[in-house]
Design an enzyme around this catalytic site. Structure first.
Site, PDB file in Angstrom:
ATOM      1  N   LYS A 194     -16.112 -10.901  21.907  1.00  8.19           N
ATOM      2  CA  LYS A 194     -17.037 -11.945  21.429  1.00  8.19           C
ATOM      3  C   LYS A 194     -17.604 -12.719  22.626  1.00  8.19           C
ATOM      4  O   LYS A 194     -18.786 -12.635  22.907  1.00  8.19           O
ATOM      5  CB  LYS A 194     -16.348 -12.883  20.445  1.00  8.19           C
ATOM      6  CG  LYS A 194     -15.947 -12.171  19.126  1.00  8.19           C
ATOM      7  CD  LYS A 194     -14.488 -12.071  19.025  1.00  8.19           C
ATOM      8  CE  LYS A 194     -13.869 -11.532  17.776  1.00  8.19           C
ATOM      9  NZ  LYS A 194     -14.537 -10.838  16.755  1.00  8.19           N
ATOM     10  N   ASP A 207      -4.650 -17.919  18.992  1.00  9.20           N
ATOM     11  CA  ASP A 207      -5.541 -16.763  19.027  1.00  9.20           C
ATOM     12  C   ASP A 207      -6.972 -17.290  19.150  1.00  9.20           C
ATOM     13  O   ASP A 207      -7.577 -17.706  18.162  1.00  9.20           O
ATOM     14  CB  ASP A 207      -5.364 -15.949  17.735  1.00  9.20           C
ATOM     15  CG  ASP A 207      -6.404 -14.839  17.604  1.00  9.20           C
ATOM     16  OD1 ASP A 207      -7.216 -14.643  18.534  1.00  9.20           O
ATOM     17  OD2 ASP A 207      -6.394 -14.158  16.556  1.00  9.20           O
ATOM     18  N   TRP A 245      -7.249 -13.686   9.984  1.00  8.70           N
ATOM     19  CA  TRP A 245      -6.617 -13.257  11.236  1.00  8.70           C
ATOM     20  C   TRP A 245      -5.244 -13.869  11.425  1.00  8.70           C
ATOM     21  O   TRP A 245      -4.304 -13.194  11.838  1.00  8.70           O
ATOM     22  CB  TRP A 245      -7.541 -13.540  12.424  1.00  8.70           C
ATOM     23  CG  TRP A 245      -8.724 -12.615  12.396  1.00  8.70           C
ATOM     24  CD1 TRP A 245     -10.021 -12.948  12.161  1.00  8.70           C
ATOM     25  CD2 TRP A 245      -8.712 -11.187  12.546  1.00  8.70           C
ATOM     26  NE1 TRP A 245     -10.815 -11.827  12.171  1.00  8.70           N
ATOM     27  CE2 TRP A 245     -10.033 -10.732  12.406  1.00  8.70           C
ATOM     28  CE3 TRP A 245      -7.704 -10.251  12.788  1.00  8.70           C
ATOM     29  CZ2 TRP A 245     -10.377  -9.383  12.495  1.00  8.70           C
ATOM     30  CZ3 TRP A 245      -8.044  -8.909  12.885  1.00  8.70           C
ATOM     31  CH2 TRP A 245      -9.368  -8.483  12.738  1.00  8.70           C
TER      32      TRP A 245
END
Ligand code: PLP
Length: 361
Positions: free
Chosen positions: A197, A173, A102
C-alpha cells in the site's frame, strides 16, 4: 500512456516518479550493465541500497535506536503467525482488539500458537460501525502482547488513538496506514506492515521491533521468521526480496523529497476530507463508519440504490477512475487513497461522483 487514477486497496498505486526511475534503471542499474534484481544481495551495491532504505525509513518515522528494522518475506499474513511465535516466551495468552477483518484473521492465526483473547470488537452504534474506546475494556497486565490493526482496509475503519498498557507490548498491523501520518514508534513494541500500500511491491513485510522483544521465540519457529535470526543477519538470513527492498527504498526517498510524513499527513487529511464531504453532501452516497473511526486511507461508501453500482463502476472506469469496487465481504465502493494518490485523483473522483449523482439522483 494510459493515465488512470488507481484506487486499488492493494497492491496499490506507487508514485509515478518512482516507477519512472525504476523503469529507467531497470536494465542498467548504476552503470553495472545488469538490473538490481540480478546482483548478489551480499555485494556492496545492494548492501548500500539496503542500508539506505533502512536509514531513510528510520528518518521518516523517527525510529529510536533501540528498535530493529527488518525487511522480511511473507507480507502481512506472515506476521500474523510470526508475532505469536516470536513472543511466545513472554506468556501463554495474547490479547486482541478486533476492529475488522484483518485483526480477526490475526486472532485466528495467533490461536494456533497460544490462547488469544478478544478484549473488544467493532460494534454498531447509531447505525454506524464504531470501535469501542479503551474505557470499555482493559488489557491484562499478564498478556504476552496486545495486538490491534489501526487501519482496517476492508471496511475503512481507523483507530486514531494508541491503546495504553502497563508494560504489555502493543503490536500494531500498520499495513494500510504506515507512513501516512506521524506516529510515535516508542508507543509500540512491534509495528509491522505489508508493503503493497504505502511502501512497495507485495510480499515484503517491514517489521519494526523493540530490542527486548527479540530472542523470545518458540523453539520451533522457522529461522526465516525468527526475529533474532533475521536481526543477527541484517534481514539476509535467507536471500531477501531484493527488488522489493530496492523499490521500497525509492518510495522512502520520494517521501523524504516531498516533505516526509508530516507533509503527506496534511495532504492525506485534505484528500479524505474532500471525499467524505462529497459522500456526506446528500443521501445518495452513504458511509457506514462512525465519524471518529473513518479511515483516511480507505474511504468506503454505498450508493443508496445498489442497482446503480454496476453503472457507477463502469462509468468511473471510463473516466479513468479504476478499482473502486468495494471488498467482496462489504460490497459498495472503496476508494483507497494512500500516499501515492495525488489530490487531483481525489478531486477527479469527487467531481465524477457529483456528476453521477446529478444524473441518477
Ligand atoms: C491491514 C492488513 N493487514 C494484513 C494484510 C495482509 O497482507 P498480505 O496480503 O501481504 O499477507 C492486509 C492486506 O491487504 C491488510 O490490509
Amino acid at each position: 500512456m494510459n493515465k488512470v487514477f488507481n484506487f486499488s486497496a492493494g497492491p496499490a498505486m506507487l508514485p509515478p516518479s518512482v516507477m519512472a526511475k525504476a523503469q529507467k534503471e531497470l536494465i542498467n542499474w548504476q552503470g553495472l550493465g545488469t538490473s538490481v534484481m540480478e546482483v548478489s544481495h551480499r555485494g556492496k551495491p545492494f548492501i548500500a541500497v539496503a542500508e539506505k532504505a533502512e536509514s531513510d525509513l528510520r528518518k521518516l518515522m523517527d525510529i529510536p535506536s533501540n528498535y530493529k528494522v527488518l525487511f522480511l518475506q511473507g507480507g502481512g499474513r506472515g506476521q500474523f503467525f510470526s508475532v505469536p511465535m516470536n513472543l511466545a516466551q513472554r506468556g501463554k495468552v495474547s490479547q486482541h482488539l478486533v476492529s475488522g477483518q484483518w485483526s480477526q484473521i490475526a486472532v485466528a492465526e495467533a490461536e494456533k500458537y497460544m490462547q488469544a483473547d478478544v478484549v473488544a470488537k467493532t460494534q454498531e452504534r447509531e447505525g454506524k460501525l464504531w470501535v469501542p474506546t479503551q474505557d470499555h475494556w482493559e488489557i491484562d497486565d499478564n498478556a504476552a502482547y496486545f495486538h490491534y490493526c489501526p487501519n482496517e482496509t476492508v471496511d475503512g475503519i481507523e483507530i486514531d488513538w494508541v491503546p495504553k498498557s502497563k508494560g504489555v507490548p502493543i503490536v500494531a498491523d500498520m499495513s494500510s496506514n504506515i507512513l501516512s501520518k506521524t506516529i510515535k514508534v516508542s508507543d509500540y513494541g512491534i509495528i509491522y506492515a505489508s508493503a503493497q500500500k504505502n511502501i512497495g511491491p507485495s510480499g515484503l513485510a517491514v517489521v519494526i521491533v523493540r530490542d527486548d522483544l527479540i530472542g523470545l521465540a518458540r523453539k520451533d519457529t522457522p529461522s526465516v521468521f525468527d526475529y533474532q535470526q533475521q536481526s543477527n543477519n541484517d534481514s539476509m538470513y535467507n536471500t531477501p526480496p531484493t527488488f522489493s527492498w530496492y523499490l521500497a527504498g525509492l518510495v522512502f526517498e520520494w517521501l523524504l523529497e516531498n516533505g516526509g510524513v508530516n507533509a503527506i499527513e496534511v495532504l492525506n487529511r485534505k484528500k479524505a476530507e474532500l471525499l467524505y464531504a462529497c459522500i456526506d453532501a446528500s443521501d445518495f452516497y452513504q458511509n457506514k463508519v462512525a465519524d471518529e473511526n473513518r479511515s483516511k486511507m480507505n474511504a468506503t461508501f454505498h450508493l443508496a440504490d445498489a442497482a446503480l453500482d454496476a453503472k457507477f463502476l463502469e462509468q468511473a472506469e471510463h473516466a479513468g477512475l479504476v478499482a473502486l469496487k468495494g471488498h467482496r465481504f462489504v460490497g459498495g465502493m472503496r476508494a483507497s487513497i494512500y500516499n501515492a494518490m495525488p489530490l487531483e485523483g481525489v478531486q477527479a473522483l469527487v467531481s465524477f461522483m457529483q456528476d453521477f449523482e446529478q444524473k441518477h439522483g
